[in-house]
Design a protein around this motif. Structure first.
Motif, mmCIF file in Angstrom:
data_model
loop_
_atom_site.group_PDB
_atom_site.id
_atom_site.type_symbol
_atom_site.label_atom_id
_atom_site.label_comp_id
_atom_site.label_asym_id
_atom_site.label_seq_id
_atom_site.Cartn_x
_atom_site.Cartn_y
_atom_site.Cartn_z
ATOM 1 N N THR A 60 0.819 -1.208 0.000
ATOM 2 C CA THR A 60 0.000 0.000 0.000
ATOM 3 C C THR A 60 0.856 1.263 0.000
ATOM 4 O OG1 THR A 60 -1.947 -1.012 0.977
ATOM 5 C CG2 THR A 60 -1.564 1.274 1.527
ATOM 6 N N SER A 106 6.850 3.909 5.101
ATOM 7 C CA SER A 106 6.493 2.675 5.793
ATOM 8 C C SER A 106 5.643 3.003 7.007
ATOM 9 C CB SER A 106 7.760 1.921 6.221
ATOM 10 O OG SER A 106 7.426 0.818 7.026
ATOM 11 N N GLN A 107 4.407 2.583 6.978
ATOM 12 C CA GLN A 107 3.501 2.810 8.105
ATOM 13 C C GLN A 107 4.132 2.312 9.395
ATOM 14 O OE1 GLN A 107 1.113 2.009 11.185
ATOM 15 N NE2 GLN A 107 1.398 0.149 9.953
ATOM 16 N N SER A 108 4.548 1.049 9.391
ATOM 17 C CA SER A 108 5.068 0.430 10.615
ATOM 18 C C SER A 108 6.475 0.909 10.950
ATOM 19 C CB SER A 108 5.105 -1.091 10.439
ATOM 20 O OG SER A 108 6.002 -1.425 9.372
ATOM 21 N N THR A 111 9.198 -2.617 8.121
ATOM 22 C CA THR A 111 9.208 -3.525 6.970
ATOM 23 C C THR A 111 10.642 -3.775 6.513
ATOM 24 O OG1 THR A 111 7.032 -2.764 6.330
ATOM 25 C CG2 THR A 111 8.343 -3.816 4.603
ATOM 26 N N SER A 159 -4.369 -1.763 5.326
ATOM 27 C CA SER A 159 -4.099 -0.368 5.678
ATOM 28 C C SER A 159 -5.160 0.568 5.104
ATOM 29 C CB SER A 159 -2.722 0.000 5.139
ATOM 30 O OG SER A 159 -2.392 1.306 5.541
ATOM 31 N N LYS A 243 -6.851 -3.803 -1.805
ATOM 32 C CA LYS A 243 -7.756 -3.906 -0.641
ATOM 33 C C LYS A 243 -8.732 -5.048 -0.840
ATOM 34 C CE LYS A 243 -5.974 -2.069 1.450
ATOM 35 N NZ LYS A 243 -4.943 -1.191 1.910
ATOM 36 N N GLU A 246 -7.039 -8.537 -0.677
ATOM 37 C CA GLU A 246 -6.546 -8.847 0.668
ATOM 38 C C GLU A 246 -7.636 -9.352 1.600
ATOM 39 O OE1 GLU A 246 -4.769 -4.857 1.575
ATOM 40 O OE2 GLU A 246 -3.285 -6.077 2.601
HETATM 41 C C1 F6R Z 1 -1.907 -3.559 2.575
HETATM 42 C C2 F6R Z 1 -0.815 -3.408 3.493
HETATM 43 C C3 F6R Z 1 0.554 -3.762 3.067
HETATM 44 C C4 F6R Z 1 1.570 -2.777 3.637
HETATM 45 C C5 F6R Z 1 3.007 -3.195 3.324
HETATM 46 C C6 F6R Z 1 4.011 -2.163 3.803
HETATM 47 O O1 F6R Z 1 -3.119 -3.140 3.071
HETATM 48 O O2 F6R Z 1 -1.038 -2.987 4.610
HETATM 49 O O3 F6R Z 1 0.655 -3.799 1.680
HETATM 50 O O4 F6R Z 1 1.307 -1.508 3.093
HETATM 51 O O5 F6R Z 1 3.271 -4.423 3.928
HETATM 52 O O6 F6R Z 1 3.865 -1.928 5.172
HETATM 53 P P1 F6R Z 1 4.548 -0.689 5.862
HETATM 54 O O7 F6R Z 1 3.858 0.560 5.378
HETATM 55 O O8 F6R Z 1 4.370 -0.896 7.337
HETATM 56 O O9 F6R Z 1 5.997 -0.683 5.444
#
Ligand code: F6R
Length: 366
Positions: A60, A106-108, A111, A159, A243, A246
């Motif tokens: 995402t 990266s949200q988290s 990664t 996400s 989305k 998934e």
């Molecule tokens: C889809 C989703 C994943 C994350 C991907 C990267 O809904 O959540 O595709 O976007 O694994 O994750 P982050 O942003 O945490 O690096």
């Protein structure tokens, strides 16, 4: 913690107006003509010297990078490339460290492929910025500077609010870079006004949830679906398809609408609906003719469409309106209907929306 919501994903979809308010807080200049960020660790002169940007991410977040590329190139006229972090780390791209900037999303912030891309870019001498949602995450700590999303914790594996907050930061960054170059005060002020309006526009779009739930009942049992959009909405087509697959396990693909005739049109049938993004603007008539090609082959059409925009009669089988808005925020607003559509379809299929099979919230192994 769920309150009145059935799933975290639903809660997080509806939290977006507040999450995005938090992403923006304190990030506009006093004169209201540009964005500002506290942690870039690059001054205006250094940013003016940047002549190439490389964006890296996965999933995402990679879609958010595609939208960001579009907006930076459109507003700041700076060349931007987007790489899958997993490919960038191994493909040994030719890089000139002096004027190239790398930005990872990266949200988290954990990664592993994105972290490895960051380390590879740093090893080659590039400055690396990170957009992350988790304060103190590994990627945030290892980057030379960055922008926190402040979207709040995201529990649902798919996400939603983290994605739209990345889109918002991408738009703000494009505005900031553009104002350091050629964008006028007036155009900057118009963009800031549009960005400030995002929470209200999303609230308005969310009001369509019951209607989208009703549309979902008509299509919940299909096995394939296409998502088609152009320019900055092509990445949103990819995001809609991701989305849906998934959380509902329906096979879905996203394409730029004009690519249909180069292959995917072979899939069109009454059992394969197409979701089209169709908005006011230069490519309106081109998108309409792609829709007509689908219609002529018996494919059902769900149109995500600017409100008030007239479509040829009987072209769309279902229509979801989105507010007319500034192009910097259009991808963000257009994301809401595809989040709701995939959520409703997955729910109606009885899927475990918050914990889809085979997926993990953060992918920390290669
Ligand atoms: C889809 C989703 C994943 C994350 C991907 C990267 O809904 O959540 O595709 O976007 O694994 O994750 P982050 O942003 O945490 O690096």
């Amino acid at each position: 913690e769920l309150g009145d919501y059935a799933h975290f994903m639903q809660k997080e979809i509806f939290e977006q107006p507040d999450a995005l308010e938090n992403t923006m807080r304190g990030r506009f200049s006093e004169d209201g003509s540009t964005a500002q960020f506290g942690g870039l660790n690059l001054n205006a002169d250094e940013l003016r010297n940047v002549d190439r940007i490389i964006l890296c991410a996965c999933g995402t977040a990679w879609h958010a990078c595609l939208v960001t590329k579009h907006l930076i190139e459109r507003f700041a006229r700076l060349p931007v490339e987007v790489d899958y972090a997993s490919e960038f780390r191994y493909r040994n791209a030719p890089l000139s460290p002096t004027n190239t900037l790398c930005l990872v999303m990266s949200q988290s912030g954990e990664t592993i492929d994105t972290l490895a891309a960051l380390r590879e870019a740093k090893r080659k001498g590039l400055r690396v910025l990170a957009v992350t949602n988790v304060v103190g995450s590994t990627i945030a700590r290892e980057a030379d500077g960055g922008i926190y999303q402040h979207a709040g914790p995201e529990i649902g594996v798919a996400s939603t609010k983290a994605f739209t907050s990345q889109l918002l930061i991408g738009a703000m960054l494009a505005l900031y870079l553009a104002r350091l170059r050629t964008m006028s005060f007036t155009d900057g002020a118009a963009a800031v006004a549009a960005l400030r309006a995002v929470p209200a526009l999303i609230r308005k779009t969310l009001e369509q949830a019951p209607r989208i739930a009703e549309i979902a009942t008509r299509y919940a049992q299909v096995t394939d679906m296409l998502f088609l959009g152009r320019l900055a909405l092509f990445p949103i087509a990819l995001e809609g398809a991701l989305k849906l697959k998934e959380i509902s396990y329906i096979h879905a693909e996203g394409y730029p609408a004009a690519e249909l005739k180069h292959g995917p049109i072979a899939l069109i049938s009454p059992d394969c609906p197409s979701v089209f993004f169709v908005t006011r603007g230069e490519l309106f008539s081109k998108v309409v003719s792609s829709m007509q090609e689908v219609k002529a082959r018996g494919g059902p059409i769900i149109a995500i469409c600017t409100e008030g925009l007239e479509l040829p009669e009987k072209l769309a089988d279902a229509r979801i309106d989105i507010p007319d808005c500034h192009e910097a925020i259009l991808p963000l607003v257009a994301t809401i209907p595809v989040q709701l559509l995939s959520y409703e379809i997955a729910k109606q299929r009885g899927c475990d929306v918050d914990k889809p099979r085979n997926l993990a919230k953060s992918v920390t192994v290669e």
